[in-house]
Design a protein around this motif. Sequence first.
Motif, PDB file in Angstrom:
ATOM      1  N   ARG B 299      -1.820   4.542  -3.370  1.00  0.00           N
ATOM      2  CA  ARG B 299      -1.147   3.165  -3.406  1.00  0.00           C
ATOM      3  C   ARG B 299      -1.452   2.436  -1.915  1.00  0.00           C
ATOM      4  NH1 ARG B 299       3.857   4.283  -2.808  1.00  0.00           N
ATOM      5  NH2 ARG B 299       4.624   2.194  -3.567  1.00  0.00           N
ATOM      6  N   GLU B 300      -1.358   3.403  -0.761  1.00  0.00           N
ATOM      7  CA  GLU B 300      -1.220   2.773   0.418  1.00  0.00           C
ATOM      8  C   GLU B 300      -2.578   2.289   1.020  1.00  0.00           C
ATOM      9  OE1 GLU B 300       0.204   5.588  -0.394  1.00  0.00           O
ATOM     10  OE2 GLU B 300       2.411   4.893  -0.311  1.00  0.00           O
ATOM     11  N   ALA B 301      -3.666   3.075   0.327  1.00  0.00           N
ATOM     12  CA  ALA B 301      -5.011   2.460   0.746  1.00  0.00           C
ATOM     13  C   ALA B 301      -5.160   1.003   0.825  1.00  0.00           C
ATOM     14  CB  ALA B 301      -6.075   3.357  -0.168  1.00  0.00           C
ATOM     15  N   PHE B 303      -3.559  -1.363   1.826  1.00  0.00           N
ATOM     16  CA  PHE B 303      -3.356  -1.985   3.214  1.00  0.00           C
ATOM     17  C   PHE B 303      -4.659  -2.007   4.178  1.00  0.00           C
ATOM     18  CE2 PHE B 303       0.976  -0.862   2.214  1.00  0.00           C
ATOM     19  CZ  PHE B 303       1.283  -2.097   2.495  1.00  0.00           C
ATOM     20  N   VAL B 304      -5.069  -0.716   4.093  1.00  0.00           N
ATOM     21  CA  VAL B 304      -6.533  -0.482   5.197  1.00  0.00           C
ATOM     22  C   VAL B 304      -7.530  -1.413   4.527  1.00  0.00           C
ATOM     23  CG1 VAL B 304      -7.894   1.014   6.101  1.00  0.00           C
ATOM     24  CG2 VAL B 304      -5.479   1.736   5.775  1.00  0.00           C
ATOM     25  N   LEU B 305      -7.683  -1.155   3.236  1.00  0.00           N
ATOM     26  CA  LEU B 305      -8.863  -1.864   2.669  1.00  0.00           C
ATOM     27  C   LEU B 305      -8.753  -3.172   2.446  1.00  0.00           C
ATOM     28  CD1 LEU B 305      -9.910   1.074   0.085  1.00  0.00           C
ATOM     29  CD2 LEU B 305     -10.772   0.434   2.323  1.00  0.00           C
ATOM     30  N   VAL B 307      -6.125  -5.790   3.601  1.00  0.00           N
ATOM     31  CA  VAL B 307      -5.313  -6.877   4.204  1.00  0.00           C
ATOM     32  C   VAL B 307      -6.209  -7.728   5.205  1.00  0.00           C
ATOM     33  CG1 VAL B 307      -3.654  -7.050   6.213  1.00  0.00           C
ATOM     34  CG2 VAL B 307      -3.239  -5.572   4.227  1.00  0.00           C
ATOM     35  N   VAL B 308      -7.210  -7.084   5.923  1.00  0.00           N
ATOM     36  CA  VAL B 308      -7.982  -7.667   6.834  1.00  0.00           C
ATOM     37  C   VAL B 308      -8.921  -8.615   5.998  1.00  0.00           C
ATOM     38  CG1 VAL B 308      -9.919  -6.178   6.979  1.00  0.00           C
ATOM     39  CG2 VAL B 308      -9.334  -7.357   9.118  1.00  0.00           C
TER      40      VAL B 308
END
Lengths: 390, 398
Positions: B299-301, B303-305, B307-308
Amino acid sequence: MKELPEKGFRAIFMRSVLQIVRRPMYWAGFFLLPLFFLFFLTDEMEDGLPQRVPAAIVDKDGSAISRQITQNLGSMQMVDLVEDCNSFTQARHDMQSGKVFGFFLIPEDFQADLLAGRKPVITFYTNMAYFVPASLLFKTFKTTAVYAKAGIAMSVLDAAGAEVDPSTLLMPVNITSRPLGNPGLNYAIYLCNSFVPAVLQLMIFLITCFSLGQEIKYGTSRRLLRMADGSILKALAAKLLPQTVIWLVLVIFMESWLFRWNGYPMHGSWWWLTLSEVMFVLASQGMGVFFFGLLPNLRLSLSISALVGVLSFSLAAFSFPVESMYPALGIFSWVLPTRYNFLIYIDQALNGIPVYYSRVWFVAYIVFMLLPFTMMWNIKRCMKRPAYVP
Amino acid sequence: MWKYIKSRFGDLVRSYFDEFRLVFHDGGIILFFCFLPLAYPIIYSLIYNPEVVRDVKMVVVDHDRTSKSRELVRSLDACQEIRITGYAADLDEAKRAMHGHDCYGILEIPDGFSKRLGRGEQSPAVIYSDMSLLLRYRGFLVAATNVAQEMGAGLLEEKIGHTLPIAATISTGDPLPVENISMGNIENGFDSFIMPGVLVLILHQCIVLASGMAGGARRERTRRGCGEETGSVAMSMAGEMLCYMTILLVPVMFLLHYVPLIFSFPMAGSAFEIFLFILPMVIACMGLGFCFQSIVWEREAVFVLWVVTSVALLFLSGLTWPRYAMSPLWSFIGDMLSATWGVEGFIKMNANGSSLAQVRAEYVNLWLLAAFYLVAGYCLRRWVMRPSLQRAGRSAVG
């Protein structure tokens, strides 16, 4: 092969390196995304300014003078007259469908009115929904109008037999603007130097929180603490050191890419700028750990990292100055490492002034680095009793 | 045949409600669906809400000290863009003020400024501008041009009056007035310029992030050995899409209608046509989300992948750097993203009052992209995700 030690700084360090190597997601977060942005932003704006803005002319007069104005406008460097419209409505339609960013309107009976002294009005329209091209177009339109006006005044005076110097007629008071440090108004210089570090800051926040949160999510944090003999300081330092090394390599690469290979202005000392970049990485990591300590939960810490990281692009005032923001929001610009990176870059690279003037910004970095120490107790508490709350 | 349709319809309904259950039991997805579209636009709009940059500090170095030079300073100070904070004795003192961040511009008036004007020569003055922010420089430039033209027009009138008194009786004042009209964003404000595009991007990111996180959650659930997926792939995708659309109804209205209303952004378009226009973008975003799900392992990946990417989408959309000036590579990548067309079309409709017919190209492209992403998402789920999930599920059970 030598056996890896079970405990201690080196063991945690190696474990952390392996975690990074084994997960493609980390490769994307560490290398793919930041490097893509570095390349993308510098390459996209390579020209410095968008040349030749598409525009239209509406010449409802069709006289000698109006054609002369059209020709003058067409010969300007910044404008590309793609449409020759017959009516205002047609030009507006072209603007609405995005074919042109503005148009120049010469009214009916322009020449006759002008020569009779009835003061016809030239109007130009710019589509300010697109700020950059419209601003460039505004400048070109305005210059053309001023030239046209001067030409007419000249011919009137000439006909009356008065001798005048054309330059004084054009602009008796001539205020020149000297853009210091970026004489070509290069948009890339202005933008990349602030946005690329901000991207890096966002990725540092996210990856710091992600890697720490993983330990709690999968319950491996207890093992991590055991390996560090129960010292949270040792555990965190060894866990984050490999990341620090990667970020430092990246940030130095970024500095060389921007200021050396792309030739962005570098009027000060390389040492101070490099020091700033190094401290920037450590400060961002410090803030990342602080976020995690504040909300030691994978998703919440990532959420706050994403929130702060994305808002940084606006709050750090790269385009809209802090003193023009509402004070209640502007104050937040002071709690972002990337803001200090930007300020030091302005002072040290763009303007090249003595480092004395940037001393406060460097101290601010140190404050960010010390932030995590206020939260160590909470991180330790949660690492001892890992509980995953989705 | 009837049975087939019934079972498919059953799949659809089941996956519709399943997805609701998944979304409402997951704080992370709720956050993306509620906080992101409701709070972000407010914060963003507030940051830029002052719209224009006023009263940028400037220091004067006046080597002339005559009434004309003081008139110039007074006129510049009177412009909304500039505030004169003081006089410096020489350029060094002024520089020190600039280095100490006490001013962002220096106006230097040379000795003999007034004499030159009196002699009828061109009289120069210089503004040195700090280049940290382009908006400050732009303010200086606009103010300087306006003041120079105004003073120039005054002097010209005087001159014509002196040399040709008869001409002055025929023609007084400006022989050729010039007017500028800003369209789309009549205040030339920064908020009204950037926010409409950002609103569309927020909607875009909210859908992709939520969809990615839902995919990650499903994988984690399967890895834990519960809730293995069965049934038709197409129907479960359709069910999920319907579920998201139901949830998104309020956020979309808020983002595209009420936020511009609250902050008085330009709103020239018809609300109904704007919703019609944004529909294919929403569908395309869901398709992109389905594709994105195939690389989200937890789930939290997301954010890293993901958002930017907002930053890249902003620059590829042509809002700040116009698309006609992009290299073919970036322009092509922009073409392939629904955000680009969504932003372009929305700005045209919202700011410039284009009708749906006038943004035909963007609209058609959005539908094409929606179809493309959905097909890609279907393939990825059918032949990549589903098998890997089934393997994971079996190993978790076994």
